[in-house]
Design a protein around this motif. Structure first.
Motif, mmCIF file in Angstrom:
data_model
loop_
_atom_site.group_PDB
_atom_site.id
_atom_site.type_symbol
_atom_site.label_atom_id
_atom_site.label_comp_id
_atom_site.label_asym_id
_atom_site.label_seq_id
_atom_site.Cartn_x
_atom_site.Cartn_y
_atom_site.Cartn_z
ATOM 1 N N ARG A 43 0.817 -1.224 0.000
ATOM 2 C CA ARG A 43 0.000 0.000 0.000
ATOM 3 C C ARG A 43 0.854 1.280 0.000
ATOM 4 O O ARG A 43 0.441 2.313 0.522
ATOM 5 N N ARG A 81 2.547 7.886 -2.402
ATOM 6 C CA ARG A 81 1.175 7.661 -1.957
ATOM 7 C C ARG A 81 1.174 6.494 -0.990
ATOM 8 O O ARG A 81 1.740 5.438 -1.302
ATOM 9 N N GLY A 141 -1.232 4.218 1.887
ATOM 10 C CA GLY A 141 -2.584 3.912 2.347
ATOM 11 C C GLY A 141 -2.795 4.311 3.796
ATOM 12 O O GLY A 141 -1.833 4.553 4.541
ATOM 13 N N PRO A 142 -4.055 4.387 4.233
ATOM 14 C CA PRO A 142 -4.385 4.787 5.609
ATOM 15 C C PRO A 142 -3.670 3.913 6.634
ATOM 16 O O PRO A 142 -3.598 2.697 6.474
ATOM 17 N N TYR A 160 0.081 13.011 7.389
ATOM 18 C CA TYR A 160 0.866 12.073 8.199
ATOM 19 C C TYR A 160 1.354 12.773 9.450
ATOM 20 O O TYR A 160 1.241 14.010 9.588
ATOM 21 N N VAL A 207 1.011 7.411 8.616
ATOM 22 C CA VAL A 207 0.018 8.009 7.726
ATOM 23 C C VAL A 207 -1.351 8.044 8.396
ATOM 24 O O VAL A 207 -1.682 7.158 9.182
ATOM 25 N N GLY A 224 -5.263 8.425 4.482
ATOM 26 C CA GLY A 224 -4.051 8.091 3.757
ATOM 27 C C GLY A 224 -3.283 9.369 3.462
ATOM 28 O O GLY A 224 -3.550 10.417 4.073
#
Lengths: 206, 207
Positions: B106, B125, B127-128, B150, B175, B180
């Motif tokens: 991710r 990028r 992810g959450p 973040y 993050v 995200g």
């Protein structure tokens, strides 16, 4: 105060024409000259603008460490860009000197980083041209420029030199490795001090 | 948007003066586009240069007034390249992008081609809830958050914020668990991951 002397502009022009050193600064109207270029491609206006600004752009670049030869080329290109962009100049957004200084910066980047195919001057143009106006941006660019000038008169000679260094010189940031070699000593702390002094003055004037 | 997470005055002054490496300048430019306070300061710093121009000692030109008659009027020549990403800052439009490629679970990156820059520039990028391994820098890592957020030892960074990490900074970014995070990163030197997980990742992550 000037009015008390009841001098006409013609009187002043005559007096100054007789005086050594030629043109009196206050009679130089950059906005009007740029407008004349935009309106009718006025070559005399261009020559007058060139005679005033080209040696200053050259001087500014040389103060920043650019060689005389390169500074000459950039100054020529800067004024030719002024000719091309005259119709885009908006005196409400910035005064002529500020506008020309940003053109000089962009031309310097284009010319100095020509071989690297730099696109950085486009980045600056994007920021200058379509930065969304904020509701709190109530003062005009011309007003802002006047305030900056007022703030800068409050700097000591020493601080003025450090501000010059921050804005003009291809100093530490240009080469990151070089920057790391500079001790976090006198230069940086004086720079921070001068900038925060300037910033404080700007905030007083806001 | 937090007000504290902005570039230092000397970084903005060097940006306004056009003295930053192009990669580092791009990270600053993306922030300036998104942050009205920094944009105002850059405009003020540009006005400082106008004032310096007025007060500088002129140096006589070697050549005279050039003939401008061959010059065509300019009509804003901004590259009309469509954005590579929907929410991409306009300042990235002059540049070419590589493809997104995964660099972990991710986490993905997309290189931005900045010719002549010393710094590498990329979009990152994550992810959450992702925690990046604890790491250290040998150079600069300047980050503008484009969306999401973040958090690390120095605070929480949300869209438009600027994270100016110089050599020696070490941090463990985590993050935002819901949104995200997508950010623009300009980096010089190397990233040194720490801990067993980091050492495992090191050969995989050539940032």
């Amino acid at each position: 105060m000037v009015a008390a002397f009841a001098l006409t502009v013609e009187d002043m022009r005559e007096a100054l024409a007789a005086a050594p050193g030629g043109r009196f600064f206050a009679l130089f109207d950059a906005n009007a000259l740029i407008a004349a270029i935009a309106r009718s491609g006025d070559r005399d206006a261009f020559a007058e603008l060139f005679d005033h600004f080209a040696p200053r752009v050259k001087g500014l670049l040389m103060r920043g460490g650019t060689s005389a030869e390169l500074a000459e080329e950039i100054a020529q290109e800067t004024l030719l860009t002024v000719w091309r962009k005259a119709a885009l100049f908006d005196p409400a957004k910035a005064n002529a000197s500020t506008w020309i200084a940003t053109i000089a910066r962009n031309r310097r980047i284009d010319i100095a980083r020509r071989e690297a195919r730099s696109r950085l001057s486009q980045v600056y143009e994007i920021l200058d041209e379509d930065g969304p106006e904020q509701p709190d941006e109530t003062i005009s660019g011309a007003e802002r420029d006047a305030r900056i000038r007022a703030a800068m008169t409050g700097l000591s000679a020493d601080q003025y030199r450090v501000v010059e260094l921050a804005f003009l010189e291809e100093f530490s940031h240009q080469d990151v490795a070089k920057r790391l070699a500079i001790p976090l000593g006198t230069v940086k702390s004086r720079l921070r001090l001068a900038l925060s002094h300037l910033r404080g003055k700007l905030e007083d004037l806001r | 948007m937090s007000t504290a997470h902005r570039p230092s005055d000397d970084t903005l002054a060097a940006f306004a003066g056009g003295h930053l490496d192009e990669g580092l300048a791009l990270a600053v430019a993306a922030h300036v586009e998104l942050n009205s306070e920094s944009r105002r300061l850059v405009q003020e710093f540009q006005a400082v240069q106008g004032a310096l121009l007025d007060r500088i000692e002129p140096v006589a030109m070697a050549r005279g007034v050039p003939d401008p008659s061959g010059q065509k009027p300019a009509n804003n020549p901004i590259a009309a390249r469509p954005p590579a990403e929907p929410d991409m800052p306009n300042v990235l439009r002059p540049y070419a992008f590589g493809p997104w490629r995964p660099i972990g679970i991710r986490v993905a990156m997309r290189r931005i081609e900045v010719p002549g820059a010393q710094a590498r520039v990329f979009m990152l990028r994550a992810g959450p809830g992702i925690a990046l391994p604890h790491h250290k820098h040998t150079g600069f890592e300047w980050t503008t958050i484009l969306s999401g957020a973040y958090e690390h030892e120095y605070g929480r960074y949300a869209a438009g914020d600027f994270d100016e990490a110089d050599a020696g900074h070490d941090h463990t970014p985590r993050v935002d668990p819901v949104e995200g995070c997508t950010c623009l990163v300009a980096m010089t030197g190397n990233v040194l991951f720490q801990g067993w997980l980091g050492r495992l990742l090191q050969p995989l992550v050539r940032l």
